[in-house]
Design a protein around this motif. Structure first.
Motif, mmCIF file in Angstrom:
data_model
loop_
_atom_site.group_PDB
_atom_site.id
_atom_site.type_symbol
_atom_site.label_atom_id
_atom_site.label_comp_id
_atom_site.label_asym_id
_atom_site.label_seq_id
_atom_site.Cartn_x
_atom_site.Cartn_y
_atom_site.Cartn_z
ATOM 1 N N ASP A 49 0.960 -1.095 0.010
ATOM 2 C CA ASP A 49 0.056 0.038 0.136
ATOM 3 C C ASP A 49 0.677 1.335 -0.035
ATOM 4 O O ASP A 49 0.628 2.072 -0.703
ATOM 5 C CB ASP A 49 -0.784 -0.058 1.290
ATOM 6 C CG ASP A 49 -2.087 -0.985 1.208
ATOM 7 O OD1 ASP A 49 -2.148 -1.534 0.073
ATOM 8 O OD2 ASP A 49 -2.453 -1.489 2.089
ATOM 9 N N VAL A 50 2.134 1.303 0.824
ATOM 10 C CA VAL A 50 2.889 2.346 0.953
ATOM 11 C C VAL A 50 3.539 2.459 -0.505
ATOM 12 O O VAL A 50 3.731 3.854 -0.949
ATOM 13 C CB VAL A 50 3.854 2.183 2.089
ATOM 14 C CG1 VAL A 50 4.626 3.260 2.022
ATOM 15 C CG2 VAL A 50 3.179 2.133 3.318
ATOM 16 N N PHE A 51 3.837 1.608 -1.003
ATOM 17 C CA PHE A 51 4.441 1.480 -2.378
ATOM 18 C C PHE A 51 3.667 2.033 -3.529
ATOM 19 O O PHE A 51 4.015 3.100 -3.947
ATOM 20 C CB PHE A 51 5.053 0.054 -2.818
ATOM 21 C CG PHE A 51 5.337 -0.098 -4.207
ATOM 22 C CD1 PHE A 51 6.588 0.282 -4.584
ATOM 23 C CD2 PHE A 51 4.532 -0.422 -5.353
ATOM 24 C CE1 PHE A 51 7.363 0.386 -5.887
ATOM 25 C CE2 PHE A 51 4.999 -0.403 -6.541
ATOM 26 C CZ PHE A 51 6.285 0.018 -7.003
ATOM 27 N N TRP A 52 2.276 1.696 -3.431
ATOM 28 C CA TRP A 52 1.497 2.449 -4.442
ATOM 29 C C TRP A 52 1.204 3.974 -4.436
ATOM 30 O O TRP A 52 0.977 4.632 -5.316
ATOM 31 C CB TRP A 52 0.205 1.661 -4.324
ATOM 32 C CG TRP A 52 0.388 0.305 -5.069
ATOM 33 C CD1 TRP A 52 0.343 -0.956 -4.594
ATOM 34 C CD2 TRP A 52 0.781 -0.021 -6.484
ATOM 35 N NE1 TRP A 52 0.624 -1.901 -5.465
ATOM 36 C CE2 TRP A 52 0.818 -1.399 -6.618
ATOM 37 C CE3 TRP A 52 0.999 0.678 -7.627
ATOM 38 C CZ2 TRP A 52 1.538 -2.070 -7.811
ATOM 39 C CZ3 TRP A 52 1.526 0.121 -8.784
ATOM 40 C CH2 TRP A 52 1.597 -1.451 -8.810
ATOM 41 N N VAL A 53 1.114 4.264 -2.882
ATOM 42 C CA VAL A 53 0.994 5.770 -2.574
ATOM 43 C C VAL A 53 2.234 6.467 -3.236
ATOM 44 O O VAL A 53 2.306 7.423 -3.782
ATOM 45 C CB VAL A 53 0.848 6.021 -1.071
ATOM 46 C CG1 VAL A 53 0.867 7.189 -0.748
ATOM 47 C CG2 VAL A 53 -0.554 5.409 -0.726
ATOM 48 N N ALA A 54 3.476 5.796 -3.074
ATOM 49 C CA ALA A 54 4.752 6.634 -3.089
ATOM 50 C C ALA A 54 4.901 6.882 -4.795
ATOM 51 O O ALA A 54 5.172 7.713 -5.134
ATOM 52 C CB ALA A 54 5.826 5.606 -2.605
ATOM 53 N N LEU A 55 4.238 5.637 -5.517
ATOM 54 C CA LEU A 55 4.087 5.850 -6.879
ATOM 55 C C LEU A 55 3.404 6.888 -7.420
ATOM 56 O O LEU A 55 3.805 7.506 -8.318
ATOM 57 C CB LEU A 55 3.962 4.355 -7.389
ATOM 58 C CG LEU A 55 3.996 4.179 -8.831
ATOM 59 C CD1 LEU A 55 5.698 4.333 -9.187
ATOM 60 C CD2 LEU A 55 3.567 2.755 -9.286
ATOM 61 N N GLY A 56 2.161 7.040 -6.548
ATOM 62 C CA GLY A 56 1.375 8.027 -7.041
ATOM 63 C C GLY A 56 1.986 9.323 -6.818
ATOM 64 O O GLY A 56 1.948 10.115 -7.437
ATOM 65 N N VAL A 57 2.683 9.477 -5.805
ATOM 66 C CA VAL A 57 3.338 10.642 -5.463
ATOM 67 C C VAL A 57 4.299 11.128 -6.574
ATOM 68 O O VAL A 57 4.581 12.239 -7.102
ATOM 69 C CB VAL A 57 4.176 10.858 -4.208
ATOM 70 C CG1 VAL A 57 4.971 11.906 -3.929
ATOM 71 C CG2 VAL A 57 3.072 10.575 -2.969
ATOM 72 N N ILE A 58 5.239 9.939 -6.960
ATOM 73 C CA ILE A 58 6.093 10.209 -8.069
ATOM 74 C C ILE A 58 5.485 10.657 -9.429
ATOM 75 O O ILE A 58 5.857 11.443 -10.113
ATOM 76 C CB ILE A 58 6.949 8.706 -8.243
ATOM 77 C CG1 ILE A 58 7.868 8.548 -7.088
ATOM 78 C CG2 ILE A 58 7.778 8.849 -9.413
ATOM 79 C CD1 ILE A 58 8.517 7.051 -6.987
ATOM 80 N N VAL A 59 4.355 9.855 -9.944
ATOM 81 C CA VAL A 59 3.745 10.276 -11.110
ATOM 82 C C VAL A 59 3.134 11.591 -10.711
ATOM 83 O O VAL A 59 3.286 12.479 -11.819
ATOM 84 C CB VAL A 59 2.526 9.326 -11.275
ATOM 85 C CG1 VAL A 59 1.591 9.643 -12.415
ATOM 86 C CG2 VAL A 59 3.321 7.612 -11.485
#
Length: 128
Positions: A49-59
């Protein structure tokens, strides 16, 4: 319930005695194949879940960060950057770091579950 054992780490003046406990009885538990499969199957993990949130922040911060990097100027040897651009660069950097750490954490947990399952299955089949 445990026997005390003393282990000598080094010899001479720098010797550090360490005392450890060893169980008198090792208790084994029975588990069915279905229970073992359920125990070790990949479950939704908080680190993913944290990984997907971080990926959203990156994008989300990448386009603005690219524009900020492209528009940076130096005036008298000092780098000029707007505060909102700096914020997006910091968000991008933090997102990349968090995505890497949480991705590694999720991969390690997935590998550990597979190793546990293999270890238990080998124990029941008598393989070394």
């Amino acid at each position: 319930m445990t026997d005390q054992t003393q282990i000598q780490i080094a010899s001479g003046a720098n010797a550090i005695p360490i005392q450890t406990g060893v169980p008198k009885v090792l208790i084994r538990h029975s588990i069915s194949d279905e229970e073992l499969t359920m125990l070790c199957e990949k479950s939704k993990d908080f680190s993913m879940d944290v990984f997907w949130v971080a990926l959203g922040v990156i994008v989300g911060s990448l386009p603005t960060a690219i524009v900020t990097i492209h528009g940076m100027k130096t005036v008298d040897g000092v780098l000029q950057i707007k505060p909102e651009g700096l914020t997006h660069l910091v968000l991008l950097s933090a997102g990349v770091c968090v995505a890497i750490v949480s991705g590694i954490s999720a991969a390690v947990r997935a590998h550990r579950n597979g190793s546990l399952e293999q270890s238990i299955r080998k124990r029941t089949t008598g393989e070394p």
